[in-house]
Scaffold this motif. Structure first.
Motif, PDB file in Angstrom:
ATOM      1  N   ASP A 192     -38.865  30.938 -23.959  1.00 51.93           N
ATOM      2  CA  ASP A 192     -39.269  30.308 -22.699  1.00 51.93           C
ATOM      3  C   ASP A 192     -39.757  28.874 -22.891  1.00 51.93           C
ATOM      4  O   ASP A 192     -39.606  28.035 -21.998  1.00 51.93           O
ATOM      5  CB  ASP A 192     -40.372  31.128 -22.033  1.00 51.93           C
ATOM      6  N   VAL A 193     -40.322  28.600 -24.067  1.00 50.11           N
ATOM      7  CA  VAL A 193     -40.833  27.262 -24.338  1.00 50.11           C
ATOM      8  C   VAL A 193     -39.737  26.202 -24.220  1.00 50.11           C
ATOM      9  O   VAL A 193     -40.010  25.032 -23.917  1.00 50.11           O
ATOM     10  CB  VAL A 193     -41.492  27.212 -25.730  1.00 50.11           C
ATOM     11  N   LEU A 194     -38.492  26.599 -24.415  1.00 47.88           N
ATOM     12  CA  LEU A 194     -37.381  25.645 -24.328  1.00 47.88           C
ATOM     13  C   LEU A 194     -37.127  25.192 -22.899  1.00 47.88           C
ATOM     14  O   LEU A 194     -36.317  24.292 -22.664  1.00 47.88           O
ATOM     15  CB  LEU A 194     -36.111  26.252 -24.925  1.00 47.88           C
ATOM     16  N   GLY A 195     -37.804  25.786 -21.934  1.00 50.09           N
ATOM     17  CA  GLY A 195     -37.707  25.342 -20.554  1.00 50.09           C
ATOM     18  C   GLY A 195     -38.639  24.186 -20.229  1.00 50.09           C
ATOM     19  O   GLY A 195     -38.556  23.613 -19.141  1.00 50.09           O
ATOM     20  N   LEU A 196     -39.529  23.821 -21.157  1.00 49.99           N
ATOM     21  CA  LEU A 196     -40.430  22.704 -20.908  1.00 49.99           C
ATOM     22  C   LEU A 196     -39.661  21.389 -21.013  1.00 49.99           C
ATOM     23  O   LEU A 196     -38.748  21.251 -21.831  1.00 49.99           O
ATOM     24  CB  LEU A 196     -41.577  22.718 -21.919  1.00 49.99           C
ATOM     25  N   PRO A 197     -40.014  20.399 -20.197  1.00 54.03           N
ATOM     26  CA  PRO A 197     -39.266  19.138 -20.208  1.00 54.03           C
ATOM     27  C   PRO A 197     -39.164  18.497 -21.589  1.00 54.03           C
ATOM     28  O   PRO A 197     -38.171  17.837 -21.896  1.00 54.03           O
ATOM     29  CB  PRO A 197     -40.057  18.252 -19.241  1.00 54.03           C
ATOM     30  N   SER A 198     -40.188  18.683 -22.419  1.00 53.18           N
ATOM     31  CA  SER A 198     -40.177  18.066 -23.748  1.00 53.18           C
ATOM     32  C   SER A 198     -38.984  18.502 -24.586  1.00 53.18           C
ATOM     33  O   SER A 198     -38.548  17.770 -25.480  1.00 53.18           O
ATOM     34  CB  SER A 198     -41.472  18.394 -24.492  1.00 53.18           C
ATOM     35  N   PHE A 199     -38.467  19.692 -24.308  1.00 51.95           N
ATOM     36  CA  PHE A 199     -37.374  20.227 -25.114  1.00 51.95           C
ATOM     37  C   PHE A 199     -36.040  20.175 -24.366  1.00 51.95           C
ATOM     38  O   PHE A 199     -35.154  20.999 -24.567  1.00 51.95           O
ATOM     39  CB  PHE A 199     -37.723  21.631 -25.585  1.00 51.95           C
ATOM     40  N   SER A 200     -35.923  19.172 -23.502  1.00 52.06           N
ATOM     41  CA  SER A 200     -34.665  18.922 -22.817  1.00 52.06           C
ATOM     42  C   SER A 200     -33.606  18.440 -23.801  1.00 52.06           C
ATOM     43  O   SER A 200     -33.913  17.845 -24.839  1.00 52.06           O
ATOM     44  CB  SER A 200     -34.858  17.845 -21.742  1.00 52.06           C
ATOM     45  N   MET A 201     -32.354  18.681 -23.444  1.00 50.24           N
ATOM     46  CA  MET A 201     -31.240  18.194 -24.244  1.00 50.24           C
ATOM     47  C   MET A 201     -30.952  16.735 -23.882  1.00 50.24           C
ATOM     48  O   MET A 201     -30.833  16.390 -22.702  1.00 50.24           O
ATOM     49  CB  MET A 201     -29.998  19.043 -23.986  1.00 50.24           C
ATOM     50  N   GLN A 202     -30.840  15.882 -24.910  1.00 45.82           N
ATOM     51  CA  GLN A 202     -30.600  14.464 -24.708  1.00 45.82           C
ATOM     52  C   GLN A 202     -29.352  14.031 -25.480  1.00 45.82           C
ATOM     53  O   GLN A 202     -28.993  14.642 -26.491  1.00 45.82           O
ATOM     54  CB  GLN A 202     -31.811  13.657 -25.162  1.00 45.82           C
TER      55      GLN A 202
END
Length: 562
Positions: A192-202
């Motif tokens: 679920d932590v991958l839903g935080l904006p910090s871990f967005s795909m760039q």
């Protein structure tokens, strides 16, 4: 974890790893309809919407962000493997269509959505996904600072140099559509932590072209590269166009190559207007189409004037922080107790917050697992507060009291007025206040995290419905902004928070957190919980389809105007 309201406000938190006997395979079917679309389409398409934001973004690279102003932009421009369903804190597929774990919870296979492109035309695929994971893990120099890569430090721990343990081990390309993420241990926060904006795909292409990792320390601050300030490149329905710093205007445009339902608006602008009254006036004059965090006293009049006032569910806490590092008298529990008893929290909530706001008994709302309904409410008693101060030899207590300017937070709609109410209560029991105010992104957050204040106003909007995201975030490291290391229980509290988070049995874990909540308020008081407040936003009558989020994570792609 930050939400980082974080403003999210930044803190250090120890890495916690959860051991579990087994984890059943999780496989989430891809949604036929975009997670960004609440299914309430209507009104005209096209046009420009200008929304009044309460604060300036720190930068535009979400991996280095800690502030809600940046995250608001990030949620329009970027996407993660995991997302949160509109209007809820429930995680679901976004750029990953499904995922499953090994039985020990250490190996996770993500199946990625196909046909997705970044705004610069780069393909989103397995290689791009692993590039992002490896970029996070391989930060060097200033990039490893908890003030820079805070959400990584809080949630994954260390980096590739091995100086500190990391939850992350590796990301491997299985094929063009699948990646395998290896962890060093199972964690209740993953995936679920991958839903935080910090871990967005760039975009790997844009990050390499514009030196995304070139962060330079300059004294106690940092200089960020061109990518973070001018070239953020994601896969979201809007793309970054420009940040007009003269007029405090962030300009976004519809990304016509978006893989899901296209944004209804041609352009989306965020106008930074720090003062709430000025935001209201801009709406009334027609300069903006909506704004965030209206003053509670204005709700009724705004409705009467024909505007939409849309409240969110309260998923936050505001508190009065007490830093024990520099003022030895604050290390005495009796003094901290006196401060808590001096504050008329009922009156504060009634006079300064929306009518459905509530007094907080602890540092999390009721819906979070581990909330303790039996925590004794803090009594309001100026007389007892004075007696405790006298007993502790602190009748002439003098403290530095900090409050933030140029900001409105979901839990703190008017910092100056809230400060004024609390300051009056503290002065009423004989406490002398040396008042310090600094802009939210102009020194306040940084220096609060450096434990420079004696007393300070802050709060948190949760990232997840897990106790580790609340009291674990605040007190899971004894060298925190409260500097609980100065108390004999500080290190022990941090260890016990870690122990609770690694407890696999849900019922037992809840009991551990309930006892910790009781002790934090009744025996330790590193801060004073004040309130849970339902923040709102305001819109013109012709603006439709903006779904309120308890995470203050609204997505504007379905919005229409006219």
């Amino acid at each position: 974890m930050p939400k980082i309201d974080m403003t999210r406000g930044s803190t250090l938190r120890k890495l916690t790893i959860v051991g579990v006997a087994s984890i059943t395979a999780l496989s989430l079917a891809a949604c036929a309809q975009s997670q960004r679309d609440p299914g309430n389409q209507g009104g005209k398409t096209g046009g420009t919407l200008t929304f009044g934001a309460e604060g300036k973004p720190k930068l535009f690279d979400p991996f280095y962000a800690t502030d809600g102003a940046t995250f608001r932009i990030s949620r329009q421009v970027f996407e993660g493997l995991v997302g949160f369903k509109p209007g809820s804190a429930e995680a679901g597929p976004e750029l990953a269509t499904k995922w499953e774990s090994s039985t020990d919870g250490k190996s996770w296979t993500f199946t990625l959505k196909q046909g997705v492109k970044f705004h610069d035309g780069t393909d989103f695929n397995a290689e791009a996904a692993c590039f992002n994971f490896n970029r996070w893990y391989n930060q060097k120099g200033a990039g490893q600072s908890s003030s820079v890569s805070e959400y990584w430090v809080d949630n994954f721990g260390g980096f590739a140099d091995g100086a500190k343990p990391s939850l992350f081990k590796s990301c491997t390309v299985k094929d063009a559509q699948n990646i395998v993420v290896e962890l060093t241990g199972a964690s209740s926060k993953f995936p679920d932590v991958l839903g935080l904006p910090s871990f967005s795909m760039q975009s790997p292409t844009a990050m390499q072209k514009y030196n995304a990792d070139n962060v330079v320390a300059q004294g106690e601050s940092f200089i960020f590269p061109e990518y973070a300030m001018k070239q953020p490149t994601g896969t979201g329905p809007f793309k970054f166009v420009n940040y007009d710093t003269t007029n405090n205007l962030i300009e976004l445009g519809r990304f016509d190559g978006y893989h899901g339902d296209k944004a209804k608006l041609d352009k989306l602008n965020f106008k930074v207007i720090a003062d709430e009254t000025a935001r209201k006036q801009a709406l009334q004059s027609g300069d903006i189409d909506g704004y965030d965090y209206p003053a509670p006293a204005d709700w009724a009049k705004l409705k009467t004037d024909g505007f939409q006032v849309v409240p969110r569910d309260a998923f936050n806490v505001m508190y009065l922080g007490i830093t024990q590092k520099n003022n030895a008298k604050l290390q005495d529990f009796r003094v901290r107790k006196a401060i808590s008893m001096a504050i008329n929290r009922e009156q504060l909530v009634k006079s300064q917050l929306p009518e459905t706001a509530t007094v907080a008994t602890q540092f999390m709302p009721k819906i979070v697992q581990g909330y303790n309904p039996n925590v004794k409410p803090i009594e309001y008693s100026p007389e007892k507060a004075k007696a405790l101060l006298a007993e502790a030899g602190a009748s002439n207590l003098e403290v530095n009291f900090w409050w933030p300017s140029e900001v409105t937070r979901p839990y703190m709609p008017n910092p100056q007025d809230i400060f004024g109410a609390i300051a009056a209560d503290l002065r009423n029991v004989g406490i002398k206040l040396n008042v310090v105010t600094k802009p939210w992104n102009g020194g306040y957050l940084t220096e609060i995290d450096q434990a420079k204040a004696d007393l300070f106003l802050l709060g948190w909007t949760g990232d997840q419905s897990a106790a580790a995201n609340w009291i674990g975030t605040f007190f899971g490291n004894a060298e925190n902004r409260f500097y609980t290391k100065s108390s004999p229980w500080g290190e022990d509290l941090a260890k016990r928070l870690d122990a609770a988070d690694v407890t696999a049995d849900k019922a037992q874990r809840e009991k551990l957190y309930q006892e910790l909540n009781r002790q934090i308020v009744e025996e330790y008081l590193p801060a004073v919980p004040l309130s849970h407040s339902p923040p709102a936003f305001v819109l013109k009558k012709d603006v439709k389809n903006l779904t309120p989020s308890p995470l203050t994570a609204e997505e504007f792609s379905p919005v229409t105007k006219g």
